[in-house]
Design an enzyme around this catalytic site. Structure first.
Site, PDB file in Angstrom:
ATOM      1  N   HIS A 255       0.726  -4.827  -6.869  1.00 51.86           N
ATOM      2  CA  HIS A 255      -0.509  -5.332  -7.487  1.00 51.86           C
ATOM      3  C   HIS A 255      -0.802  -4.451  -8.688  1.00 51.86           C
ATOM      4  O   HIS A 255      -0.232  -3.365  -8.842  1.00 51.86           O
ATOM      5  CB  HIS A 255      -1.689  -5.327  -6.506  1.00 51.86           C
ATOM      6  CG  HIS A 255      -2.020  -3.978  -5.947  1.00 51.86           C
ATOM      7  ND1 HIS A 255      -2.608  -2.970  -6.690  1.00 51.86           N
ATOM      8  CD2 HIS A 255      -1.828  -3.443  -4.712  1.00 51.86           C
ATOM      9  CE1 HIS A 255      -2.786  -1.906  -5.943  1.00 51.86           C
ATOM     10  NE2 HIS A 255      -2.300  -2.159  -4.734  1.00 51.86           N
ATOM     11  N   ASP A 382       5.074  -0.925  14.761  1.00 46.37           N
ATOM     12  CA  ASP A 382       5.776   0.306  15.077  1.00 46.37           C
ATOM     13  C   ASP A 382       4.823   1.326  15.703  1.00 46.37           C
ATOM     14  O   ASP A 382       3.826   1.712  15.086  1.00 46.37           O
ATOM     15  CB  ASP A 382       6.400   0.891  13.800  1.00 46.37           C
ATOM     16  CG  ASP A 382       7.415   1.965  14.094  1.00 46.37           C
ATOM     17  OD1 ASP A 382       7.012   3.056  14.526  1.00 46.37           O
ATOM     18  OD2 ASP A 382       8.619   1.705  13.904  1.00 46.37           O
ATOM     19  N   SER A 397       0.528   0.792  -0.594  1.00 45.10           N
ATOM     20  CA  SER A 397       0.776  -0.370  -1.454  1.00 45.10           C
ATOM     21  C   SER A 397       2.094  -0.186  -2.204  1.00 45.10           C
ATOM     22  O   SER A 397       2.295   0.834  -2.864  1.00 45.10           O
ATOM     23  CB  SER A 397      -0.351  -0.553  -2.469  1.00 45.10           C
ATOM     24  OG  SER A 397      -1.525  -0.966  -1.843  1.00 45.10           O
TER      25      SER A 397
END
Length: 433
Positions: A255, A382, A397
């Protein structure tokens, strides 16, 4: 008695008419909902890799024409209208192969009759990328200065003043003052201070528009000239590198870098990547996203790359050779959005000092999501990662998403109400920036 019968019959007719109208409205609403659902199920853009068999299994009762000379298609019904074309039926799996880098158009119709959507079919070069998953320190400098707010100040006579009101607004970029380039925040403040109250001509970028605006500074209570705006000229932070290309190029974040106050995509003048190490983890929880804390020393010796583009799909640029030595993974092929399946996958991120694989589950894929950064819905499964971070945290991110030995996307956002869930961007969107 007859009059009462007439009234009863009239009421029954009115009641019947209302029922028919309600039924017709319900049926129409149902048809529209079904049509929209099918419309959303078919992506507006489909990418296929050159020279590779690609199976489209959209299970939509729609069909259309594509030229036979452009692609090889199996699982189709032959057609002579128009000439040299084949009829593709997306109600069943269709395998397509194209050898030429090109763009084609596929006009789809529901049941072969009702227009549904025009799909752009883009043939792209098959490629491999090296998944990274390493933390990066980010510094970007804006083009000119960004206006993050407009407000008043106290004038020398005690009155409230705001010369910039109705002239500038949040999200504006001021790039020039009186035909002189604005090099940064300090430079702009100095230009205002030395204006002596004379009208200033500003070159302003507002969205896609370039504007020429005028403002006259006023004297504040402290004796300095001001126009009543808050400005910013840089941003810093920690993120994750997604991939390395063949020519020392990289993609990261998934992004863009937006201003924290205005949410405006920052106009990049220059950007730098720095080596960083994760020194702390704030675990995320429902309603409270966590965070990776990185130590960044903004020194030339720690520079590992240059950011050349800041886009809605991520940041991109070139990196130094030393980055390759910190990434222990081999190149992987890319996976296109129509190849992603619900179920097991992995992300790569650096939590314990080295990039490593962690298990996730892909819950959904939105092939035609208007928000390019939220095509993948995922959940962290996980146990080691959940124990360390509580799920997806700020700083993750850009973590590459891998499924069936292919890079299919990157993590972009966390769901605030459930930190174990989040969104990802399709890797093909990052590559088409």
């Amino acid at each position: 008695m007859r009059r009462n019968n007439k009234k009863t019959k009239t009421r029954m007719d009115q009641y019947r008419t209302c029922l028919y109208l309600a039924l017709a409205g319900s049926v129409t609403a149902l048809i529209c909902a079904c049509y929209f659902a099918l419309w959303k199920k078919v992506p507006s853009n489909i990418k296929i890799r050159a020279g590779v068999d690609q199976t489209l299994d959209l299970q939509v009762p729609a069909s259309g024409e594509i030229y036979k000379e452009a692609v090889e298609v199996s699982g189709f019904t032959k057609s002579n209208i128009p000439k040299d074309s084949v009829h593709i039926d997306l109600a069943k799996p269709v395998t397509i192969k194209a050898n030429t880098i090109e763009k084609y158009v596929l006009d789809l119709k529901l049941f072969g009759i009702i227009p549904l959507k025009t799909v752009d079919v883009q043939v792209i070069q098959d490629k491999t990328l090296t998944p990274a998953g390493i933390p990066i320190g980010i510094y970007v400098k804006t083009q000119g200065v960004l206006v993050i707010g407009v407000g008043d100040f106290t004038g020398e006579n005690g009155e409230n003043l705001c010369p910039a009101q109705y002239v500038l607004q949040s999200g504006d970029y001021i790039t020039e003052v009186n035909d002189e380039e604005v090099t940064g925040k300090r430079d702009f403040v100095e230009k205002v201070k030395h204006s002596e109250g004379q009208e200033m001509v500003l070159q302003v970028k507002r969205g896609e528009e370039n504007l020429t605006l005028k403002v006259r500074p006023e004297t504040s209570q402290s004796g300095d000239y001001k126009i009543g705006i808050w400005i910013r000229d840089n941003a810093q932070g920690v993120g994750t590198m997604t991939y390395l290309g063949d020519h020392a190029d990289f993609g990261a974040l998934g992004h863009g870098i937006n201003d924290v106050d205005t949410s405006t995509l920052m106009e990049l003048e220059k950007g730098t990547l720095y080596h960083t190490e994760i020194i702390g983890i704030t675990r995320g929880g429902n309603g409270a996203p966590g965070e990776l804390t990185g130590y960044i020393e903004y020194d030339e010796s720690n520079i590992i790359g240059e950011i050349k583009e800041n886009t809605s799909e991520g940041i991109f640029g070139s990196c130094s050779e030393q980055v390759y030595s910190t990434v222990p993974f081999d190149p992987l092929p890319i996976g296109l959005k129509q190849e992603i399946t619900r179920g097991k996958a992995q992300i790569i991120c650096s939590i314990n000092g080295e990039p490593d694989y962690y298990d996730i589950e892909i819950l959904e894929t939105h092939l035609d999501n208007d928000n390019v950064n939220r095509g993948i819905v995922l959940r962290i499964t996980d146990p080691d990662l959940l124990a360390l971070t509580g799920g997806i945290v700020q700083g993750m991110s850009g973590s590459p998403i891998v499924q069936d030995g292919k890079i299919v996307g990157a993590v972009t956002h966390v769901l605030v109400q459930d930190s174990t869930k989040g969104y990802g961007i399709f890797i093909e969107n990052m590559l088409s920036h």
